[in-house]
Design a protein around this motif. Structure first.
Motif, PDB file in Angstrom:
ATOM      1  N   GLU A 142     -20.053 -18.994   5.022  1.00 28.75           N
ATOM      2  CA  GLU A 142     -19.888 -18.312   3.736  1.00 28.75           C
ATOM      3  C   GLU A 142     -18.990 -17.084   3.903  1.00 28.75           C
ATOM      4  O   GLU A 142     -18.913 -16.489   4.965  1.00 28.75           O
ATOM      5  CB  GLU A 142     -21.251 -17.881   3.191  1.00 28.75           C
ATOM      6  CG  GLU A 142     -22.235 -19.032   2.997  1.00 28.75           C
ATOM      7  CD  GLU A 142     -21.730 -20.079   2.035  1.00 28.75           C
ATOM      8  OE1 GLU A 142     -21.066 -19.709   1.040  1.00 28.75           O
ATOM      9  OE2 GLU A 142     -21.993 -21.274   2.273  1.00 28.75           O
ATOM     10  N   GLY A 143     -18.319 -16.716   2.804  1.00 24.64           N
ATOM     11  CA  GLY A 143     -17.488 -15.509   2.848  1.00 24.64           C
ATOM     12  C   GLY A 143     -16.064 -15.821   3.258  1.00 24.64           C
ATOM     13  O   GLY A 143     -15.672 -16.974   3.449  1.00 24.64           O
ATOM     14  N   GLY A 144     -15.282 -14.726   3.403  1.00 20.57           N
ATOM     15  CA  GLY A 144     -13.870 -14.882   3.713  1.00 20.57           C
ATOM     16  C   GLY A 144     -13.426 -13.991   4.842  1.00 20.57           C
ATOM     17  O   GLY A 144     -14.101 -13.883   5.875  1.00 20.57           O
ATOM     18  N   SER A 145     -12.317 -13.291   4.637  1.00 17.53           N
ATOM     19  CA  SER A 145     -11.691 -12.505   5.697  1.00 17.53           C
ATOM     20  C   SER A 145     -12.615 -11.422   6.252  1.00 17.53           C
ATOM     21  O   SER A 145     -12.690 -11.224   7.465  1.00 17.53           O
ATOM     22  CB  SER A 145     -10.413 -11.850   5.159  1.00 17.53           C
ATOM     23  OG  SER A 145      -9.536 -12.825   4.657  1.00 17.53           O
ATOM     24  N   GLU A 146     -13.288 -10.723   5.366  1.00 18.58           N
ATOM     25  CA  GLU A 146     -14.145  -9.617   5.827  1.00 18.58           C
ATOM     26  C   GLU A 146     -15.248 -10.130   6.740  1.00 18.58           C
ATOM     27  O   GLU A 146     -15.494  -9.567   7.816  1.00 18.58           O
ATOM     28  CB  GLU A 146     -14.749  -8.895   4.624  1.00 18.58           C
ATOM     29  CG  GLU A 146     -15.606  -7.692   5.010  1.00 18.58           C
ATOM     30  CD  GLU A 146     -16.164  -6.952   3.808  1.00 18.58           C
ATOM     31  OE1 GLU A 146     -16.979  -6.021   4.023  1.00 18.58           O
ATOM     32  OE2 GLU A 146     -15.795  -7.285   2.669  1.00 18.58           O
ATOM     33  N   GLU A 147     -15.908 -11.192   6.311  1.00 21.66           N
ATOM     34  CA  GLU A 147     -17.007 -11.750   7.101  1.00 21.66           C
ATOM     35  C   GLU A 147     -16.494 -12.310   8.433  1.00 21.66           C
ATOM     36  O   GLU A 147     -17.146 -12.154   9.473  1.00 21.66           O
ATOM     37  CB  GLU A 147     -17.723 -12.848   6.310  1.00 21.66           C
ATOM     38  CG  GLU A 147     -18.545 -12.351   5.132  1.00 21.66           C
ATOM     39  CD  GLU A 147     -17.691 -11.943   3.932  1.00 21.66           C
ATOM     40  OE1 GLU A 147     -18.239 -11.271   3.031  1.00 21.66           O
ATOM     41  OE2 GLU A 147     -16.486 -12.286   3.904  1.00 21.66           O
ATOM     42  N   SER A 185      -7.490 -15.077  16.459  1.00 23.54           N
ATOM     43  CA  SER A 185      -6.398 -14.339  17.096  1.00 23.54           C
ATOM     44  C   SER A 185      -5.274 -14.156  16.078  1.00 23.54           C
ATOM     45  O   SER A 185      -5.012 -15.057  15.270  1.00 23.54           O
ATOM     46  CB  SER A 185      -5.880 -15.115  18.312  1.00 23.54           C
ATOM     47  OG  SER A 185      -4.712 -14.518  18.826  1.00 23.54           O
ATOM     48  N   PRO A 186      -4.581 -13.023  16.098  1.00 22.29           N
ATOM     49  CA  PRO A 186      -3.441 -12.826  15.200  1.00 22.29           C
ATOM     50  C   PRO A 186      -2.322 -13.809  15.511  1.00 22.29           C
ATOM     51  O   PRO A 186      -2.140 -14.219  16.653  1.00 22.29           O
ATOM     52  CB  PRO A 186      -2.999 -11.386  15.512  1.00 22.29           C
ATOM     53  CG  PRO A 186      -4.163 -10.742  16.193  1.00 22.29           C
ATOM     54  CD  PRO A 186      -4.860 -11.836  16.932  1.00 22.29           C
ATOM     55  N   TYR A 190       2.068 -18.083  11.771  1.00 24.98           N
ATOM     56  CA  TYR A 190       1.131 -18.697  10.811  1.00 24.98           C
ATOM     57  C   TYR A 190       1.075 -17.888   9.523  1.00 24.98           C
ATOM     58  O   TYR A 190       1.166 -18.448   8.418  1.00 24.98           O
ATOM     59  CB  TYR A 190      -0.243 -18.782  11.460  1.00 24.98           C
ATOM     60  CG  TYR A 190      -1.325 -19.408  10.604  1.00 24.98           C
ATOM     61  CD1 TYR A 190      -1.273 -20.754  10.254  1.00 24.98           C
ATOM     62  CD2 TYR A 190      -2.422 -18.655  10.178  1.00 24.98           C
ATOM     63  CE1 TYR A 190      -2.277 -21.337   9.498  1.00 24.98           C
ATOM     64  CE2 TYR A 190      -3.433 -19.222   9.421  1.00 24.98           C
ATOM     65  CZ  TYR A 190      -3.354 -20.564   9.079  1.00 24.98           C
ATOM     66  OH  TYR A 190      -4.358 -21.141   8.330  1.00 24.98           O
ATOM     67  N   ASP A 191       0.928 -16.577   9.638  1.00 25.98           N
ATOM     68  CA  ASP A 191       0.873 -15.720   8.450  1.00 25.98           C
ATOM     69  C   ASP A 191       2.116 -15.910   7.585  1.00 25.98           C
ATOM     70  O   ASP A 191       2.027 -16.010   6.353  1.00 25.98           O
ATOM     71  CB  ASP A 191       0.748 -14.246   8.848  1.00 25.98           C
ATOM     72  CG  ASP A 191      -0.624 -13.903   9.402  1.00 25.98           C
ATOM     73  OD1 ASP A 191      -1.587 -14.637   9.102  1.00 25.98           O
ATOM     74  OD2 ASP A 191      -0.731 -12.907  10.136  1.00 25.98           O
ATOM     75  N   LYS A 192       3.271 -15.963   8.226  1.00 22.63           N
ATOM     76  CA  LYS A 192       4.523 -16.118   7.485  1.00 22.63           C
ATOM     77  C   LYS A 192       4.583 -17.470   6.784  1.00 22.63           C
ATOM     78  O   LYS A 192       4.981 -17.564   5.613  1.00 22.63           O
ATOM     79  CB  LYS A 192       5.708 -15.965   8.435  1.00 22.63           C
ATOM     80  CG  LYS A 192       7.060 -16.091   7.755  1.00 22.63           C
ATOM     81  CD  LYS A 192       8.210 -15.922   8.757  1.00 22.63           C
ATOM     82  CE  LYS A 192       9.561 -16.072   8.058  1.00 22.63           C
ATOM     83  NZ  LYS A 192      10.688 -15.923   9.030  1.00 22.63           N
ATOM     84  N   ALA A 193       4.178 -18.525   7.487  1.00 20.34           N
ATOM     85  CA  ALA A 193       4.254 -19.871   6.925  1.00 20.34           C
ATOM     86  C   ALA A 193       3.293 -20.057   5.751  1.00 20.34           C
ATOM     87  O   ALA A 193       3.612 -20.738   4.769  1.00 20.34           O
ATOM     88  CB  ALA A 193       3.964 -20.907   8.006  1.00 20.34           C
ATOM     89  N   VAL A 194       2.119 -19.439   5.859  1.00 18.68           N
ATOM     90  CA  VAL A 194       1.100 -19.619   4.827  1.00 18.68           C
ATOM     91  C   VAL A 194       1.226 -18.572   3.725  1.00 18.68           C
ATOM     92  O   VAL A 194       0.706 -18.748   2.622  1.00 18.68           O
ATOM     93  CB  VAL A 194      -0.310 -19.586   5.472  1.00 18.68           C
ATOM     94  CG1 VAL A 194      -1.405 -19.762   4.442  1.00 18.68           C
ATOM     95  CG2 VAL A 194      -0.417 -20.690   6.521  1.00 18.68           C
ATOM     96  N   ALA A 198      -1.655 -10.061   7.650  1.00 21.61           N
ATOM     97  CA  ALA A 198      -2.391 -10.004   8.917  1.00 21.61           C
ATOM     98  C   ALA A 198      -3.859  -9.695   8.637  1.00 21.61           C
ATOM     99  O   ALA A 198      -4.169  -8.802   7.850  1.00 21.61           O
ATOM    100  CB  ALA A 198      -1.788  -8.948   9.832  1.00 21.61           C
ATOM    101  N   GLY A 199      -4.752 -10.442   9.269  1.00 19.48           N
ATOM    102  CA  GLY A 199      -6.181 -10.195   9.106  1.00 19.48           C
ATOM    103  C   GLY A 199      -6.840 -11.026   8.017  1.00 19.48           C
ATOM    104  O   GLY A 199      -8.060 -11.007   7.892  1.00 19.48           O
ATOM    105  N   GLU A 200      -6.061 -11.760   7.222  1.00 20.70           N
ATOM    106  CA  GLU A 200      -6.657 -12.571   6.158  1.00 20.70           C
ATOM    107  C   GLU A 200      -7.250 -13.871   6.699  1.00 20.70           C
ATOM    108  O   GLU A 200      -8.411 -14.192   6.447  1.00 20.70           O
ATOM    109  CB  GLU A 200      -5.614 -12.893   5.084  1.00 20.70           C
ATOM    110  CG  GLU A 200      -5.283 -11.716   4.167  1.00 20.70           C
ATOM    111  CD  GLU A 200      -4.392 -12.134   3.013  1.00 20.70           C
ATOM    112  OE1 GLU A 200      -4.713 -13.143   2.349  1.00 20.70           O
ATOM    113  OE2 GLU A 200      -3.372 -11.463   2.777  1.00 20.70           O
ATOM    114  N   LEU A 201      -6.451 -14.648   7.411  1.00 23.32           N
ATOM    115  CA  LEU A 201      -6.932 -15.891   8.010  1.00 23.32           C
ATOM    116  C   LEU A 201      -6.995 -15.789   9.526  1.00 23.32           C
ATOM    117  O   LEU A 201      -7.876 -16.379  10.153  1.00 23.32           O
ATOM    118  CB  LEU A 201      -6.032 -17.061   7.602  1.00 23.32           C
ATOM    119  CG  LEU A 201      -6.087 -17.468   6.128  1.00 23.32           C
ATOM    120  CD1 LEU A 201      -5.076 -18.567   5.829  1.00 23.32           C
ATOM    121  CD2 LEU A 201      -7.483 -17.918   5.729  1.00 23.32           C
ATOM    122  N   CYS A 202      -6.056 -15.073  10.104  1.00 22.56           N
ATOM    123  CA  CYS A 202      -6.117 -14.766  11.538  1.00 22.56           C
ATOM    124  C   CYS A 202      -6.870 -13.455  11.705  1.00 22.56           C
ATOM    125  O   CYS A 202      -6.591 -12.485  10.992  1.00 22.56           O
ATOM    126  CB  CYS A 202      -4.708 -14.627  12.118  1.00 22.56           C
ATOM    127  SG  CYS A 202      -3.773 -16.166  12.135  1.00 22.56           S
TER     128      CYS A 202
END
Length: 425
Positions: A142-147, A185-186, A190-194, A198-202
């Motif tokens: 459950e949850g997203g980036s913060e969790e 891991s950062p 990936y961040d650029k492609a998606v 930084a920190g949202e999915l990585c």
């Protein structure tokens, strides 16, 4: 540290220009052993533009050369099928500021030889290790980036490394990520492609880097786990990477280079702190394997492997073929993927196939990520001893909580395995 050798080479230069140019002074670098990487020196590209590479082999340097399909890079992984043959790279380029094409070729003065696969020596000597599926969907669904960031931040690498050392494990396999689209891991590629920050999915924390440092105190190597395809359970990621949502399918020439950029970024960052890669999901039934093995495509099994080995040319890779009898899945495998639902197979020798280390990988629980125990401890210990004594390698999946504490039942079993193997050594 292993001594590096320069391989003697012959150089043949063909010039397609009215202007006489100097013969370039360069040669191939790397040992001409199957499973090693050979390539051009790093400074070769200086003063050159629009470089293109083609690779050839021949049974005799004065004989007929046949082109190796799908090798378009300045480096090549020497496959066992090249043994006994000479290798040549043909390079076409423009001198800086000139529109005239120059073609040069450089080849080996000796043929490729088979010496097993020295890159796997440490792996065979390690004998057995443990694996952790540290995944958002398993630990904090459950949850997203913060969790996710809080969860990754809570992983106590020092505690985990201490437990692994106490259990006598010779290596650790650890997930970077899997199907949720979240990674521990950062990764800028990936961040650029998606299209994420930084920190949202990585995660903001580089957990593998911290793990490398903690394990280094005990001289325990790290292997990283990744699927062979983009995440399938994140709709936004699937759309951005043009990949089928919630369905395993072949990668494309759009998303395959993105995967390679991600892998190369991690590989270069971790360097020789990462000793190997275990790539999941290279199955025949979902067309991922057939597409990756299509050497008419610019991005293929060769470019994928070179991306993984970018930071450590001696790192070992495997591509998972799924459950079944232990065997090599691709010519680029350094060790078998070895996925099993239990231990029901044993090595007759170190090599499952030429240059491919025998390896079995299963779970201690009642399933992958399971909290139960499928093995009676005494039986597990006997099976482990049988594998390691016959020069195979065993990996056991353990389950941890978010903070790195290995489940007590799993910890007791891997300690029992480690103790018995130490006695045999």
């Amino acid at each position: 540290m292993k001594k590096k050798y320069w391989i003697p080479v012959f150089v043949l230069v063909l010039l397609f220009s009215c202007k006489k140019l100097e013969k370039p002074n360069f040669s191939l670098v790397g040992d001409l052993y199957a499973k090693n990487i050979v390539g051009l020196p790093l400074d070769f590209q200086n003063g050159k533009e629009n470089l293109e590479y083609s690779w050839y082999m021949a049974s005799n340097p004065a004989g007929e050369w046949s082109q190796l399909p799908g090798i378009w890079t300045n480096e090549i992984v020497l496959l066992t099928s090249y043994v006994g043959n000479y290798i040549k790279c043909e390079i076409t380029y423009n001198e800086l500021g000139s529109d005239k094409k120059v073609t040069a070729s450089v080849g080996s003065s000796d043929p490729v030889v088979n010496k097993g696969n020295a890159n796997t020596d440490w792996f065979k000597d390690a004998g057995y290790g443990v694996m952790v599926h540290y995944l958002k969907e398993a630990i904090v669904p459950e949850g997203g980036s913060e969790e996710w960031n809080k969860t990754v931040d809570s992983f106590n690498v020092d505690k985990f490394a201490s437990q692994v050392n106490e259990a006598g494990a010779g290596f650790v396999m650890f997930t970077l990520g899997q199907n949720s689209g979240y990674y521990c891991s950062p990764n800028k590629a990936y961040d650029k492609a998606v299209g994420t920050e930084a920190g949202e999915l990585c995660s903001k924390r580089d957990l593998p880097m911290d793990l490398i440092k903690a394990l280094k105190k005990y001289k325990i190597p790290l292997i990283l786990y990744l699927p062979s395809n983009p995440p399938i359970n994140n709709k936004n990621v699937s759309e951005k990477l043009r990949y089928a949502f919630q369905k395993d399918s072949a990668t494309s020439q759009f998303n395959q280079p993105i995967l390679e950029n991600m892998i190369e970024e991690w590989s270069l960052r971790y360097g020789d702190g990462v000793k190997g890669w275990w790539f999941d999901g290279l199955y025949s039934w979902n067309d991922i394997r057939s597409t990756r093995m299509n050497m008419s495509l610019k991005h293929n099994i060769s470019t994928h492997t070179l991306a993984a080995k970018a930071g450590n040319k001696n790192s070992i890779v495997t591509y998972n073929s799924g459950f079944g009898k232990i065997h090599g899945n691709t010519p680029y495998d350094d060790y078998t993927s070895g996925e099993k639902s239990t231990i029901d197979e044993y090595p007759s020798s170190r090599w499952a196939e030429d240059g491919i280390q025998w390896f079995l990988f299963t779970y201690l629980g009642e399933k992958w990520g399971g909290h139960g125990q499928q093995f009676i401890t005494d039986s597990l210990v006997d099976k482990a001893v049988n594998i390691v004594n016959n020069e195979g390698v065993l990996c056991l999946e353990v389950v941890t909580d978010s903070k790195a504490e290995i489940l007590p039942g799993h910890f007791d079993q891997i300690k029992a395995v480690g103790e018995k193997l130490r006695e045999h050594k």
